[in-house]
Design an enzyme around this catalytic site. Structure first.
Site, PDB file in Angstrom:
ATOM      1  N   ASP A 126      42.219 -34.878  44.234  1.00  0.00           N
ATOM      2  CA  ASP A 126      42.712 -35.228  42.903  1.00  0.00           C
ATOM      3  C   ASP A 126      43.592 -36.461  43.029  1.00  0.00           C
ATOM      4  O   ASP A 126      44.797 -36.413  42.830  1.00  0.00           O
ATOM      5  CB  ASP A 126      43.496 -34.032  42.348  1.00  0.00           C
ATOM      6  CG  ASP A 126      43.927 -34.238  40.903  1.00  0.00           C
ATOM      7  OD1 ASP A 126      43.523 -35.243  40.294  1.00  0.00           O
ATOM      8  OD2 ASP A 126      44.684 -33.389  40.403  1.00  0.00           O
TER       9      ASP A 126
ATOM     10  N   ASP B  46      51.631 -37.105  52.917  1.00  0.00           N
ATOM     11  CA  ASP B  46      50.495 -37.986  52.694  1.00  0.00           C
ATOM     12  C   ASP B  46      49.218 -37.196  52.995  1.00  0.00           C
ATOM     13  O   ASP B  46      49.035 -36.718  54.116  1.00  0.00           O
ATOM     14  CB  ASP B  46      50.651 -39.176  53.649  1.00  0.00           C
ATOM     15  CG  ASP B  46      49.468 -40.136  53.611  1.00  0.00           C
ATOM     16  OD1 ASP B  46      48.383 -39.747  53.127  1.00  0.00           O
ATOM     17  OD2 ASP B  46      49.629 -41.270  54.090  1.00  0.00           O
ATOM     18  N   GLY B  47      48.345 -37.065  52.007  1.00  0.00           N
ATOM     19  CA  GLY B  47      47.125 -36.274  52.175  1.00  0.00           C
ATOM     20  C   GLY B  47      46.275 -36.751  53.339  1.00  0.00           C
ATOM     21  O   GLY B  47      45.691 -35.957  54.078  1.00  0.00           O
TER      22      GLY B  47
END
Lengths: 275, 275
Positions: free
Chosen positions: A155, A137-138
Site C-alpha cells: 500500500d 522502511d518496508g
C-alpha cells in the site's frame, strides 16, 4: 472564515479541487509533508506531499480493491503483511477475515498517529490483538525478516516520488522471498492513464518473477484519472479462477462479480507480448 | 496571453479544472450555451451549459462503451438510431460495423456544425452515405416516425437538466416501439456516485418495460466521479451471454473481456429486489 482550496494537479494544467471548510493539520514529518483538511464533499482528506492519499468518502474503493482480490483468491490466508498503509484502511479490510496475524510496516510513525486521531473510520483495527505495527522502511524490513506470509499487500504511494523503490524489480524479488508457498502479493501499481509506460515496463519484470502477474483495475474517484491499477502476483494462484470463500459482509464496492470484471483490461492496457 | 481556467463543479464544493490555452468558441445556441476550449491536457474540450461533454483525449471511453456493448450483443445490427450525439463520436463507432443505415437525431444543429469544424476526429462519419442527420427533438422524432431499428443509442446529456425527459419512463416506452423484434437500446444513464437514487428509481421502471434491463459501467475520466453508467435494454438479448461477432479493430477501450466485466456492478449499485 475564508475557505481553503485544495488542488491536485494530474497534468501540469489540469486536476481536481476541493474547497475545504478548514485545515485540520499541516506539518512536516521526518519523511514528508502531511496535511489534513475537512471538506463538505469528501469528509476528511489526507494529503502527503500535496497528493491526495485518502478521503473519507471514497477510500473504500481503493482499500477494498487492494485487499479483497488477494484475500479472496487465497484458499486460507492466515498471516498477512502490509507494506505502508499507515492510514489503516487496508488493515481494516484484512481484519474482515479470520486471520492469525497482520503485520503493518509503515515508515512514518506520524501518519499512524495522525490517522488514529483524525480518521477513526480507517484506524479502528489498530487496536486488534492480531495486529503488530512496525515503524520501519518496508524495503529494509522485508530484507531482514525471516517471517513468511500468505498474503502481502503493498500500500505504497506513487511510482514517481519517495515510494519509487517500492515499484522496482529488486523490491519484488525480495518480497517474493517473504511469501509462503501458494502466497499472493497485491500491490498498488499506479494510474493507467498517467503511468502507462511505467506499467508496461513493470509488467515485463513481474512476469519473469511470478507465474501469475496480472494487473487489475478499479475506480478511485479522487485519484488521477479516476481509474486505478493494482498488481496481483503469485506463483500458484490464478485469480481468474473460481473463488473459494464467502465474501465479507458490508463491503461497498467489492463482490465476486467485480473481482472477475476487474481483471478484464481495456485495449490500451493489453499485453501484446505472449508469455 | 492570460490562460482561462475551465472548472466543472461535481459537488457544490469540488470538481475538476483545466487550464485552457484559449477559448475557441463561446455562443448561445437556441438550446444551450456552447463553449469550446483548447487545452494542453485534454485537447479540445466541448462544454454545454458549463458541463464537459467531450474532450479529444478521453471521449473514446464514453463513445466506445455507449456503442459497442449493444452492437456486439446484437446478432446482426443493420439499422441504427442515435438520439442526441451531435458531436459525432457515437456515430463514428457505429460505422465500424457493416450496417445499412444510421439515423442521428440531434436537437441542436449548431452542435453538429461546430463539432464538424472543431472536432474532426469525432465527426469524420457525418459524410458517410449510410448516415442521415435529422435536426429534431429526439423525444418528438420517436413518437412520429414509423421506422424501426435494430439498435438505438441514447447519447443524451445528464438526467438533471434539459435532457431530463430522455431519462423518463414515457420516453423509454415510446422508444421501445421503435425497436425491431430482438432489438437493443443502449443509453447513457448518469454518474453512479452522484445520481445513485435516480438510477435506482429508473431501474424499477426499466425492468418493467424490458426483459433485460441492465446497467453497466465504464470509466470516463472527465465525467463526475470518473465512473459512468449506461443502460442496456432488450426483450430478447442478454448481453452477459457469449458475443457473436469479431470486435472492430483499433478500439482503445472496449474488448470482449471489458464487455463482460462492465456488467459486474459494485455492491453499492446492486439491485436488492428480485425480479
Amino acid at each position: 472564515m475564508k475557505t481553503t482550496e485544495i488542488r491536485e494537479f494530474h497534468t501540469p494544467t489540469s486536476g481536481i479541487f476541493f474547497r475545504a471548510k478548514r485545515r485540520v493539520l499541516s506539518e512536516k514529518t521526518a519523511f514528508q509533508k502531511m496535511e489534513v483538511y475537512e471538506t463538505t464533499s469528501h469528509g476528511r482528506v489526507l494529503l502527503l506531499d500535496g497528493l491526495v492519499q485518502t478521503t473519507e468518502k471514497d477510500e473504500f474503493f481503493y482499500h477494498e480493491m487492494l485487499v479483497h482480490p488477494a484475500m479472496m483468491a487465497h484458499p486460507r490466508p492466515r498471516d498477512i503483511l502490509i507494506i505502508g498503509g499507515g492510514d489503516g484502511g487496508a488493515l481494516r479490510e484484512v481484519l474482515r477475515y479470520r486471520i492469525r496475524s497482520a503485520v503493518l510496516v509503515e515508515i512514518d510513525a506520524r501518519v499512524i498517529e495522525v490517522c488514529r486521531r483524525l480518521f477513526p473510520g480507517l484506524t479502528s483495527s489498530f487496536g486488534d490483538e492480531r495486529v503488530e505495527i512496525v515503524v520501519d522502511d518496508g524495503n529494509r524490513f522485508i530484507r531482514q525478516t525471516d517471517r513468511r506470509f500468505d498474503v502481502i499487500l503493498v500500500d505504497s504511494s506513487d511510482p514517481v516520488g519517495p515510494s519509487a523503490v517500492l515499484h522496482q524489480r529488486d523490491f519484488y524479488a525480495a518480497l517474493k522471498k517473504c511469501l509462503r508457498p501458494g502466497g499472493i502479493i497485491a500491490a498498488q501499481a499506479g494510474a493507467p492513464l498517467f503511468h502507462l509506460e511505467h506499467l508496461r515496463k513493470k509488467r515485463i519484470f513481474l512476469k519473469k518473477l511470478f507465474s501469475f502477474a496480472l494487473y487489475y483495475l478499479g475506480p478511485v474517484p479522487t485519484y488521477p484519472g479516476g481509474l486505478w491499477c493494482y498488481a496481483f502476483l503469485s506463483d500458484r494462484v490464478d485469480p481468474r479462477k473460481r473463488l473459494r470463500k464467502k465474501v465479507p459482509k458490508k463491503l461497498k464496492y467489492y463482490n465476486s462479480d467485480v473481482h472477475h470484471g476487474a481483471f478484464a483490461l481495456p485495449e490500451f492496457m493489453r499485453d501484446r507480448r505472449r508469455r
